[in-house]
Enzyme design. Structure first.
Site, PDB file in Angstrom:
ATOM      1  N   ASP A   1       0.628  -1.173   0.247  1.00  0.00           N
ATOM      2  CA  ASP A   1       0.078   0.336  -0.272  1.00  0.00           C
ATOM      3  C   ASP A   1       0.979   0.657  -0.350  1.00  0.00           C
ATOM      4  O   ASP A   1       2.397   1.318   0.039  1.00  0.00           O
ATOM      5  CB  ASP A   1      -1.128  -0.213   1.047  1.00  0.00           C
ATOM      6  CG  ASP A   1      -0.368  -0.646   2.743  1.00  0.00           C
ATOM      7  OD1 ASP A   1       0.826  -0.712   2.529  1.00  0.00           O
ATOM      8  OD2 ASP A   1      -1.054  -0.956   3.238  1.00  0.00           O
TER       9      ASP A   1
ATOM     10  N   HIS B   1      -7.507  -4.625  10.054  1.00  0.00           N
ATOM     11  CA  HIS B   1      -7.413  -4.223   8.185  1.00  0.00           C
ATOM     12  C   HIS B   1      -6.001  -4.988   8.194  1.00  0.00           C
ATOM     13  O   HIS B   1      -5.425  -5.433   8.849  1.00  0.00           O
ATOM     14  CB  HIS B   1      -7.653  -1.876   7.708  1.00  0.00           C
ATOM     15  CG  HIS B   1      -5.846  -1.969   9.070  1.00  0.00           C
ATOM     16  ND1 HIS B   1      -6.431  -0.884   9.269  1.00  0.00           N
ATOM     17  CD2 HIS B   1      -5.020  -2.254   7.856  1.00  0.00           C
ATOM     18  CE1 HIS B   1      -5.438   0.181   9.962  1.00  0.00           C
ATOM     19  NE2 HIS B   1      -4.535  -1.127   8.764  1.00  0.00           N
TER      20      HIS B   1
ATOM     21  N   ASP C   1      -8.048  -2.421  13.817  1.00  0.00           N
ATOM     22  CA  ASP C   1      -9.616  -2.737  13.855  1.00  0.00           C
ATOM     23  C   ASP C   1      -9.703  -3.757  12.715  1.00  0.00           C
ATOM     24  O   ASP C   1     -10.342  -3.797  11.867  1.00  0.00           O
ATOM     25  CB  ASP C   1     -10.143  -1.258  12.618  1.00  0.00           C
ATOM     26  CG  ASP C   1      -9.222  -0.846  11.942  1.00  0.00           C
ATOM     27  OD1 ASP C   1      -8.484  -1.992  11.191  1.00  0.00           O
ATOM     28  OD2 ASP C   1      -9.503   0.045  11.353  1.00  0.00           O
TER      29      ASP C   1
ATOM     30  N   GLU D   1      -9.764  -0.921   5.116  1.00  0.00           N
ATOM     31  CA  GLU D   1     -10.501  -0.873   6.090  1.00  0.00           C
ATOM     32  C   GLU D   1     -11.528  -1.610   6.456  1.00  0.00           C
ATOM     33  O   GLU D   1     -12.261  -2.265   5.622  1.00  0.00           O
ATOM     34  CB  GLU D   1     -10.930   0.383   5.919  1.00  0.00           C
ATOM     35  CG  GLU D   1      -9.771   1.613   5.922  1.00  0.00           C
ATOM     36  CD  GLU D   1      -8.744   1.860   7.450  1.00  0.00           C
ATOM     37  OE1 GLU D   1      -8.980   0.875   8.355  1.00  0.00           O
ATOM     38  OE2 GLU D   1      -8.254   2.718   7.467  1.00  0.00           O
TER      39      GLU D   1
HETATM   40  N1  LIG Z   1      -1.061  -0.026   5.951  1.00  0.00           N
HETATM   41  C1  LIG Z   1      -0.538  -1.002   7.630  1.00  0.00           C
HETATM   42  C2  LIG Z   1      -0.893  -1.965   7.648  1.00  0.00           C
HETATM   43  O1  LIG Z   1       0.077  -3.096   6.842  1.00  0.00           O
HETATM   44  C3  LIG Z   1      -0.303  -2.287   8.910  1.00  0.00           C
HETATM   45  O2  LIG Z   1      -0.238  -3.983   8.963  1.00  0.00           O
HETATM   46  C4  LIG Z   1      -1.164  -1.697   9.953  1.00  0.00           C
HETATM   47  C5  LIG Z   1      -0.566  -2.517  10.859  1.00  0.00           C
HETATM   48  O3  LIG Z   1       0.992  -1.479  11.892  1.00  0.00           O
HETATM   49  P1  LIG Z   1       1.765  -2.011  12.698  1.00  0.00           P
HETATM   50  O4  LIG Z   1       2.645  -3.019  12.483  1.00  0.00           O
HETATM   51  O5  LIG Z   1       2.807  -0.382  13.369  1.00  0.00           O
HETATM   52  O6  LIG Z   1       0.875  -2.291  14.266  1.00  0.00           O
HETATM   53  O7  LIG Z   1      -0.897  -0.565   9.853  1.00  0.00           O
HETATM   54  C6  LIG Z   1      -0.939   0.274   8.969  1.00  0.00           C
HETATM   55  O8  LIG Z   1      -1.963   1.144   8.297  1.00  0.00           O
END
Ligand SMILES: N[C@@H]1[C@@H](O)[C@H](O)[C@@H](COP(=O)(O)O)O[C@@H]1O
Length: 261
Positions: free
Chosen positions: A67, A138, A136, A143
């Site tokens: 992404d 995702h 959440d 989302e």
């Molecule tokens: N787009 C990314 C995801 O790919 C990631 O898995 C998630 C969790 O992030 P973290 O691993 O820092 O908790 O949040 C972000 O928004």
């Protein structure tokens, strides 16, 4: 879906790295799916160590990121292009043009999304996709309420995600972009093996839903219950709400060596 509860995030990272090293040893030009965020860092740190010890090389590998934020200047520290280079790609020996990500600054964003899907197919598809998970539920930036069959597209970020990610923008949620390009859930489901890593109490409910909840667009990661080869690597805190805690512990402890991840 194989759920592995590790004593800590470092061990989860070691197991994730094992899967990638084994893949690259049997297929040096494998296509990796890379995720940003704090969750995969233990995997990346371990892969850097294995690269340094000569156990693995990324010289022939290719990779696609999940992404990208829309509209962040290309020299902004937090574009996912820059984050993944800093966190992983530039620390190992990928060829310069081997790592791809969607261009969040392009004039024609829908065309970028379409071309990204085509590029993944042309590369032969993703062999192993690394994933984190949002609080959440995702994955990528899909989302809650995302279509379970979605492809790469533009998404609006949920307020919770922008609050969660404000820590990377000086704590100011207003600095977090409102939109992104993300691989869809259908795109992620096309990967041959998915390795999802989660740590900390904040992920416990999302992990419970992922593994044990009903498949629902309200918890997008639950689509992975339909994937034939998913490995979920957890620390104790992220496993804090799973119902079948003992079962997951026993399954992994009793697992024969030859089974791999
Ligand atoms: N787009 C990314 C995801 O790919 C990631 O898995 C998630 C969790 O992030 P973290 O691993 O820092 O908790 O949040 C972000 O928004």
């Amino acid at each position: 879906m194989e759920i592995v509860i590790c004593p800590d995030a470092t061990e989860a990272g070691r197991l994730g790295a094992n899967a990638i090293v084994a893949l690259l040893q049997r297929k040096p030009d494998a296509v990796l799916g890379l995720a940003t965020g704090s969750s995969p860092m233990a995997i990346y740190d371990e892969l850097v160590r294995r690269r340094q010890s000569g156990e693995v090389s990324f010289a022939q590998a290719r990779a696609f990121t999940l992404d990208e934020y829309v509209g962040l200047a290309s020299d902004h520290r937090e574009t996912y292009h820059n984050v993944i280079r800093r966190d992983f790609v530039d620390r190992v020996d990928f060829a310069p043009a081997a790592v791809h990500g969607p261009d969040g600054l392009a004039a024609d964003l829908p065309a970028v999304c379409h071309e990204y899907e085509e590029a993944i197919v042309t590369a032969g598809g993703v062999d192993l996709q690394i994933l984190g998970i949002g609080t959440d539920g995702h994955i990528g930036f899909n989302e809650p309420s995302s279509s379970l069959a979605s492809r790469t597209r533009i998404k609006t970020l949920a307020t919770q995600t922008r609050i969660d990610n404000a820590r990377f923008f000086g704590g100011d949620v207003d600095q977090v972009p409102t939109h992104c390009i993300t691989q869809g859930l259908g795109t992620i489901m096309d990967a041959r093996h998915v390795v999802l890593v989660a740590s900390g109490h904040g992920k416990a409910e999302a992990v419970h839903q992922l593994a044990e909840g009903p498949v629902s667009a309200m918890w997008p990661a639950t689509i992975l219950q339909h994937h034939p080869h998913v490995t979920v690597l957890l620390d104790e805190a992220a496993a804090g709400r799973v119902q079948l805690y003992s079962y997951y512990r026993e399954t992994y402890a009793a697992k024969p060596q030859w089974q791999g991840l």
